[in-house]
Scaffold this motif. Sequence first.
Motif, PDB file in Angstrom:
ATOM      1  N   PRO A  94       7.458  30.911   1.827  1.00 21.32           N
ATOM      2  CA  PRO A  94       8.752  31.571   1.996  1.00 21.32           C
ATOM      3  C   PRO A  94       9.656  30.797   2.961  1.00 21.32           C
ATOM      4  O   PRO A  94       9.169  30.047   3.805  1.00 21.32           O
ATOM      5  N   HIS A  95      10.968  31.026   2.778  1.00 17.02           N
ATOM      6  CA  HIS A  95      11.935  30.301   3.606  1.00 17.02           C
ATOM      7  C   HIS A  95      12.940  31.269   4.211  1.00 17.02           C
ATOM      8  O   HIS A  95      13.024  32.442   3.804  1.00 17.02           O
ATOM      9  N   ALA A  96      13.727  30.776   5.168  1.00 21.06           N
ATOM     10  CA  ALA A  96      14.760  31.602   5.799  1.00 21.06           C
ATOM     11  C   ALA A  96      15.801  31.990   4.743  1.00 21.06           C
ATOM     12  O   ALA A  96      16.122  31.168   3.876  1.00 21.06           O
ATOM     13  N   PRO A  97      16.325  33.223   4.810  1.00 20.41           N
ATOM     14  CA  PRO A  97      17.311  33.640   3.805  1.00 20.41           C
ATOM     15  C   PRO A  97      18.475  32.653   3.735  1.00 20.41           C
ATOM     16  O   PRO A  97      19.039  32.272   4.758  1.00 20.41           O
ATOM     17  N   GLY A  98      18.784  32.203   2.515  1.00 19.73           N
ATOM     18  CA  GLY A  98      19.915  31.283   2.312  1.00 19.73           C
ATOM     19  C   GLY A  98      19.610  29.834   2.628  1.00 19.73           C
ATOM     20  O   GLY A  98      20.462  28.969   2.464  1.00 19.73           O
ATOM     21  N   HIS A  99      18.404  29.536   3.117  1.00 22.48           N
ATOM     22  CA  HIS A  99      18.057  28.154   3.498  1.00 22.48           C
ATOM     23  C   HIS A  99      16.696  27.765   2.911  1.00 22.48           C
ATOM     24  O   HIS A  99      15.676  27.818   3.594  1.00 22.48           O
ATOM     25  N   PRO A 100      16.660  27.357   1.645  1.00 23.29           N
ATOM     26  CA  PRO A 100      15.362  27.018   1.038  1.00 23.29           C
ATOM     27  C   PRO A 100      14.624  25.885   1.747  1.00 23.29           C
ATOM     28  O   PRO A 100      13.409  25.759   1.627  1.00 23.29           O
ATOM     29  N   GLU A 101      15.368  25.048   2.522  1.00 17.46           N
ATOM     30  CA  GLU A 101      14.711  23.916   3.210  1.00 17.46           C
ATOM     31  C   GLU A 101      14.129  24.334   4.555  1.00 17.46           C
ATOM     32  O   GLU A 101      13.592  23.484   5.271  1.00 17.46           O
ATOM     33  N   LEU A 102      14.255  25.605   4.912  1.00 16.88           N
ATOM     34  CA  LEU A 102      13.792  26.052   6.229  1.00 16.88           C
ATOM     35  C   LEU A 102      12.581  26.963   6.028  1.00 16.88           C
ATOM     36  O   LEU A 102      12.708  28.169   5.810  1.00 16.88           O
ATOM     37  N   MET A 103      11.421  26.358   6.075  1.00 18.94           N
ATOM     38  CA  MET A 103      10.168  27.096   5.803  1.00 18.94           C
ATOM     39  C   MET A 103       9.809  27.984   6.997  1.00 18.94           C
ATOM     40  O   MET A 103       9.893  27.547   8.154  1.00 18.94           O
ATOM     41  N   ILE A 104       9.391  29.196   6.691  1.00 20.76           N
ATOM     42  CA  ILE A 104       9.004  30.130   7.753  1.00 20.76           C
ATOM     43  C   ILE A 104       7.556  29.839   8.151  1.00 20.76           C
ATOM     44  O   ILE A 104       6.660  29.767   7.301  1.00 20.76           O
ATOM     45  N   ILE A 105       7.337  29.667   9.441  1.00 20.51           N
ATOM     46  CA  ILE A 105       5.979  29.509   9.982  1.00 20.51           C
ATOM     47  C   ILE A 105       5.757  30.703  10.901  1.00 20.51           C
ATOM     48  O   ILE A 105       6.417  30.829  11.941  1.00 20.51           O
ATOM     49  N   ARG A 106       4.837  31.598  10.507  1.00 27.59           N
ATOM     50  CA  ARG A 106       4.667  32.806  11.316  1.00 27.59           C
ATOM     51  C   ARG A 106       3.289  33.401  11.064  1.00 27.59           C
ATOM     52  O   ARG A 106       2.823  33.474   9.922  1.00 27.59           O
ATOM     53  N   ALA A 107       2.635  33.778  12.145  1.00 26.57           N
ATOM     54  CA  ALA A 107       1.414  34.597  12.017  1.00 26.57           C
ATOM     55  C   ALA A 107       1.484  35.678  13.087  1.00 26.57           C
ATOM     56  O   ALA A 107       1.894  35.411  14.231  1.00 26.57           O
ATOM     57  N   SER A 133       7.548  16.170   8.960  1.00 24.77           N
ATOM     58  CA  SER A 133       7.792  17.604   9.133  1.00 24.77           C
ATOM     59  C   SER A 133       8.227  17.838  10.574  1.00 24.77           C
ATOM     60  O   SER A 133       7.666  17.249  11.503  1.00 24.77           O
ATOM     61  N   ILE A 134       9.226  18.721  10.714  1.00 22.65           N
ATOM     62  CA  ILE A 134       9.811  18.986  12.035  1.00 22.65           C
ATOM     63  C   ILE A 134       9.666  20.483  12.300  1.00 22.65           C
ATOM     64  O   ILE A 134      10.396  21.296  11.731  1.00 22.65           O
ATOM     65  N   LEU A 135       8.701  20.812  13.112  1.00 26.72           N
ATOM     66  CA  LEU A 135       8.376  22.224  13.360  1.00 26.72           C
ATOM     67  C   LEU A 135       8.970  22.654  14.701  1.00 26.72           C
ATOM     68  O   LEU A 135       8.736  22.005  15.728  1.00 26.72           O
ATOM     69  N   TYR A 136       9.724  23.755  14.655  1.00 30.73           N
ATOM     70  CA  TYR A 136      10.381  24.313  15.853  1.00 30.73           C
ATOM     71  C   TYR A 136       9.756  25.683  16.088  1.00 30.73           C
ATOM     72  O   TYR A 136       9.929  26.594  15.267  1.00 30.73           O
ATOM     73  N   ILE A 137       9.007  25.805  17.157  1.00 34.13           N
ATOM     74  CA  ILE A 137       8.344  27.084  17.460  1.00 34.13           C
ATOM     75  C   ILE A 137       9.159  27.798  18.538  1.00 34.13           C
ATOM     76  O   ILE A 137       9.386  27.263  19.627  1.00 34.13           O
ATOM     77  N   GLN A 138       9.569  29.013  18.202  1.00 34.32           N
ATOM     78  CA  GLN A 138      10.421  29.776  19.134  1.00 34.32           C
ATOM     79  C   GLN A 138       9.647  30.879  19.844  1.00 34.32           C
ATOM     80  O   GLN A 138      10.023  31.296  20.927  1.00 34.32           O
ATOM     81  N   GLN A 139       8.602  31.373  19.191  1.00 36.69           N
ATOM     82  CA  GLN A 139       7.809  32.434  19.827  1.00 36.69           C
ATOM     83  C   GLN A 139       6.340  31.997  19.872  1.00 36.69           C
ATOM     84  O   GLN A 139       5.760  31.647  18.836  1.00 36.69           O
ATOM     85  N   CYS A 140       5.778  32.015  21.076  1.00 34.98           N
ATOM     86  CA  CYS A 140       4.394  31.559  21.272  1.00 34.98           C
ATOM     87  C   CYS A 140       3.519  32.724  21.708  1.00 34.98           C
ATOM     88  O   CYS A 140       3.996  33.624  22.410  1.00 34.98           O
ATOM     89  N   PRO A 141       2.240  32.680  21.374  1.00 31.74           N
ATOM     90  CA  PRO A 141       1.308  33.644  21.951  1.00 31.74           C
ATOM     91  C   PRO A 141       1.089  33.316  23.432  1.00 31.74           C
ATOM     92  O   PRO A 141       1.417  32.211  23.876  1.00 31.74           O
ATOM     93  N   ASN A 257      10.332  27.143  22.235  1.00 32.60           N
ATOM     94  CA  ASN A 257      11.422  26.169  22.071  1.00 32.60           C
ATOM     95  C   ASN A 257      10.956  24.717  22.146  1.00 32.60           C
ATOM     96  O   ASN A 257      11.682  23.842  22.624  1.00 32.60           O
ATOM     97  N   SER A 258       9.754  24.471  21.670  1.00 31.09           N
ATOM     98  CA  SER A 258       9.280  23.087  21.509  1.00 31.09           C
ATOM     99  C   SER A 258       9.433  22.678  20.041  1.00 31.09           C
ATOM    100  O   SER A 258       9.400  23.521  19.141  1.00 31.09           O
ATOM    101  N   VAL A 259       9.551  21.370  19.857  1.00 31.88           N
ATOM    102  CA  VAL A 259       9.644  20.790  18.509  1.00 31.88           C
ATOM    103  C   VAL A 259       8.556  19.724  18.372  1.00 31.88           C
ATOM    104  O   VAL A 259       8.371  18.912  19.289  1.00 31.88           O
ATOM    105  N   ALA A 260       7.853  19.738  17.255  1.00 32.34           N
ATOM    106  CA  ALA A 260       6.920  18.647  16.911  1.00 32.34           C
ATOM    107  C   ALA A 260       7.425  18.000  15.630  1.00 32.34           C
ATOM    108  O   ALA A 260       7.799  18.700  14.676  1.00 32.34           O
ATOM    109  N   PHE A 261       7.438  16.687  15.609  1.00 35.71           N
ATOM    110  CA  PHE A 261       7.886  15.923  14.439  1.00 35.71           C
ATOM    111  C   PHE A 261       6.758  14.958  14.091  1.00 35.71           C
ATOM    112  O   PHE A 261       6.480  14.025  14.835  1.00 35.71           O
TER     113      PHE A 261
END
Length: 293
Positions: A94-107, A133-141, A257-261
């Motif tokens: 699944p992706h963010a609404p309106g942005h097919p190139e923005l894959m949702i990463i969530r558990a 792949s450029i992963l932007y994590i906004q919420q961490c455990p 708010n970290s990014v891994a590329f």
Amino acid sequence: MSSLRGNNGPRYRHVPNDATPYETITIDKLTPIIGAEIGGVDLSVPLPNHQMDEIHRALAENSVIFFRDQHLTQDQHLSFGRNFGNLHIHPAAPHAPGHPELMIIRADKDSPRANGEGWHSDVSCDTEPPMGSILYIQQCPPRGGDTLFASMYAAYEALSDRMKAYLTGMTAVHDGEESYRGTYANLGVADKPVYPRAEHPVIRTHPVTGRKALYVNRGFTKRLLGVPRDESAAILAYLYDHAENPLFQCRFRWQENSVAFWDNRCVQHRAMWDYWPHTRSGFRVTVAGDKPV
Ligand code: SIN
């Protein structure tokens, strides 16, 4: 796990290739072999050409790079990705609404699974698998949720000469069916009639660095072509075991708010889902790639 003990020192010797100093960014290597944290960059704004060149160089030299304290809108995340090529659309996730190139990463506590729990290179089942792949994590455990990255240059270079010769010219089938069918049903995503399947060289040459990398992974590679099935299964089992040697790895501890590329052409990764019932979430922008050679 395979042993890399030689008779006279380590069998795998990493030769550093980063003698020229950087001018517009700072580099803090996680290990001599793979991974570096990059400082002095704000990814939310258009970057000067020289700084972009240095980010390209840092990716080529470290295979995966990390940025802390980034504050990106969805559009800024997408714009940063477009600096590296066209964006890839995931065949199943699944992706963010309106942005097919923005894959949702969530558990979270209700998830039946988390993204990327086994070693893989992203969507290697595509005929032209993603470059990066450029992963932007906004919420961490509060703890956990690290991602492990492994250098497939190092994995290739540490193979014996006889194994390198055996694998040279060999191809393998990569198939998304098993990984993707039904995987996102809990999120209301309907399955596609078919998922990508492709044949790729087992050893690929990186188009930028010219280095050779092992290109088989547990997630998508199904069999080696041109050899009996039992031989394929045994050789793949050895290669997966070999590629997972911690000597080739770094481990990234996320903060919000970290990014891994990471460069999928020479890196495999694996996400740790050790934080249930907590939530980890963000978005991934994936850069399109070429047919492996
Ligand atoms: C993935 O893109 O495979 C997920 C990686 C992660 O969540 O750390």
